[in-house]
Design an enzyme around this catalytic site. Structure first.
Site, PDB file in Angstrom:
ATOM      1  N   LYS A   1       0.839  -1.221   0.000  1.00 46.36           N
ATOM      2  CA  LYS A   1       0.000   0.000   0.000  1.00 46.36           C
ATOM      3  C   LYS A   1       0.865   1.258   0.000  1.00 46.36           C
ATOM      4  CE  LYS A   1      -1.822  -1.424   3.844  1.00 46.36           C
ATOM      5  NZ  LYS A   1      -1.242  -2.770   3.919  1.00 46.36           N
TER       6      LYS A   1
ATOM      7  N   HIS B   1       4.646   0.929   6.357  1.00 52.53           N
ATOM      8  CA  HIS B   1       4.519   1.128   4.910  1.00 52.53           C
ATOM      9  C   HIS B   1       5.867   1.566   4.353  1.00 52.53           C
ATOM     10  CE1 HIS B   1      -0.087   1.925   5.426  1.00 52.53           C
ATOM     11  NE2 HIS B   1       0.307   0.752   5.874  1.00 52.53           N
TER      12      HIS B   1
END
Ligand code: GDP
Ligand code: IMO
Ligand code: MG
Length: 443
Positions: free
Chosen positions: A16, A41
């Site tokens: 993501k 992330h």
């Protein structure tokens, strides 16, 4: 122009961060709407790796506003650490905003998360031990401390006096741990408050102003669909709502603001922590995927469990999130394989099931029904358009699109920005994507 939600379509770590960073080029505002420092992330830009936990992955663009929304939980110590780390790497955080209605992770939340995991003995959840569950539990119980309370010393002291004696009882009596000193906690957290004060805003209002000015807003999910508190593999889930519906609640906007929902899925599957995982591969092949994909947790460093792509959970993610299109990541990790398996259904006690069972105990007894596809056995890392891909890789992608009944808009072939095929730009492109399954219309 569009307001787009990016969600994880599997058990988290789908990439993501990379996809959000990529799309942030066209976004004016990027919003994190749930989760906390359990997220990790990774964004790679020109060989430099950035590991983000709470700060939206749009932060690497100097003109993009980044908002940590109301539905998140904030560990101020770790958020400040993340801000300092980015600043030391030359990344400005002056455009970072933090919601005053987000809940604050306090030291007792982390201690209770860790102690509860220990106490679960042989049946842990495998949490990140960052205090996420206990922070959300206090929010639901209406005993939580919010950023707005942190900003006001009197309110913080009032809240601490009310909560800390109960928490100390839990620490001492249930977990045999020493109690916390409220004065020391107050002093520490007042220091954090001063550091964060310039960033604190009414986030829902900020987002609404951006909507009214017709700016492009990207909503960045953390974790993944199967880790959703309501729709995941309960109880082996996180304590928030990573699904697309969570974006409206967590950002404080109405659903009519959203134009598109993009699901990010790996070309195979991984999971960190405990819980059912029907397509998990044990042994050398699982180890191969782990090494090839560098599948080690960004937050905890734990080795991720690896398995084949699971079309049953893929279709489930399409349903639960209302996906418009997919970003398929880490296709390159499969480059060397002669054959690739894809789970198309489950078998339970001799019966075939197309849909995900709602009970995790049943899911753990599911046997995957596989379709075997040929591998391509050459590098895809330098492919920049669909026509560069070997035919077997294109066929594999089309098979996934057909299985999930959703078109593919982006294909990722490596960690960096340029290792990507953008079939259709989900922000600027028309409201359709181009790589459909073989059996579906292509326009
Ligand atoms: P997130 O939590 O969904 O943002 O994903 P993580 O950052 O935790 O894990 C994804 C990992 O895969 C990161 O280390 C990325 O740099 C890396 N990655 C992302 N896309 C690709 C890709 O297409 N190929 C490869 N080999 N690595 C990728
Ligand atoms: P990103 O955003 C993968 C998992 C934990 C555990 C469960 C509950 O990087 O995709 P928690 O600490 O949230 O109470 O743990 O959820 N988990 C994740 N797995 N990626 C994540 O975030 C995760 N965040 C939590 O491993 O199984
Ligand atoms: Mg991650």
């Amino acid at each position: 122009m569009a307001n787009v939600i990016v969600i994880g379509a599997q058990w988290g770590d789908e990439g993501k961060g990379k996809i959000t960073d990529l799309l942030s080029k066209s976004a004016d505002v990027v919003v994190r709407y749930q989760g906390g420092v359990n997220a990790g992330h990774t964004v790679v830009v020109q060989g430099q790796t950035f590991k983000l936990h709470l700060i939206p992955s749009g932060i690497l663009y100097p003109d993009t506003e980044c908002i940590i929304g109301s539905g998140t939980v904030i560990d101020p110590r770790l958020l400040i650490q993340e801000i300092d780390q980015l600043e030391s790497l030359g990344v400005s955080t002056s455009n970072l905003m933090v919601s005053e209605t987000a809940h604050v992770t306090m030291p007792y939340h982390c201690l209770i998360d860790q102690a509860a995991e220990e106490k679960r003995g042989e049946h842990p959840i495998g949490t990140t031990r960052r205090g996420i569950g206990p922070t959300y539990a206090d929010k639901s119980e209406r005993t939580g401390i919010r950023v707005v309370d942190l900003m006001n010393g009197h309110d913080l002291w009032d809240h601490l006096c009310r909560t800390i004696s109960a928490k100390n009882q839990i620490l001492e009596k249930l977990y045999d741990l020493p109690p916390l000193d409220p004065t020391a906690v107050l002093e520490e957290y007042l220091g954090y408050a001063e550091r964060l004060r310039p960033h604190v805003v009414d986030s829902s209002l900020k987002i609404y102003e951006a909507v009214r000015r017709k700016r492009n807003i990207l909503f960045e999910g953390a974790q993944g669909t199967l880790l959703d508190l309501d729709h995941g593999t309960y109880p082996y889930v996180t304590s928030s709502n990573p699904v697309s519906g969570g974006a409206c609640v967590g950002a404080g906007i109405g659903p009519t603001v959203i134009d598109r929902v993009i699901g990010v899925a790996k070309a195979y599957t991984t999971r960190v922590g405990e819980g059912p995982f029907p397509t998990e591969i044990q042994g050398p092949l699982g180890e191969f995927l782990c090494q090839q994909g560098a599948e080690f947790g960004t937050t905890t460093g734990r080795q991720r469990r690896c398995g084949w792509f699971d079309g049953v959970i893929g279709r489930y993610a399409v349903r639960i999130n209302g996906l418009d299109c997919l970003a398929v990541t880490k296709l390159d990790v499969l480059d060397q394989l002669a054959q690739i398996q894809v789970c198309v259904a489950y078998e339970i006690e001799g019966k075939t099931h197309q849909d995900l069972p709602t009970n995790s105990a049943v899911l753990s007894r599911c046997q995957p029904v596989y379709k075997t596809l040929p591998g391509w056995q050459c590098s895809t890392a330098d492919c920049r358009q669909l026509s560069d891909l070997p035919p077997q890789a294109l066929n594999y992608l089309k098979f996934l699109a057909e299985l999930m009944e959703v078109p593919i808009a982006i294909v990722s072939l490596g960690p960096s920005r340029d290792q990507t095929i953008i079939v259709e730009d989900p922000i600027h492109g028309p409201k359709r994507a181009l790589l459909h399954g073989n059996g579906l219309p292509t326009a």
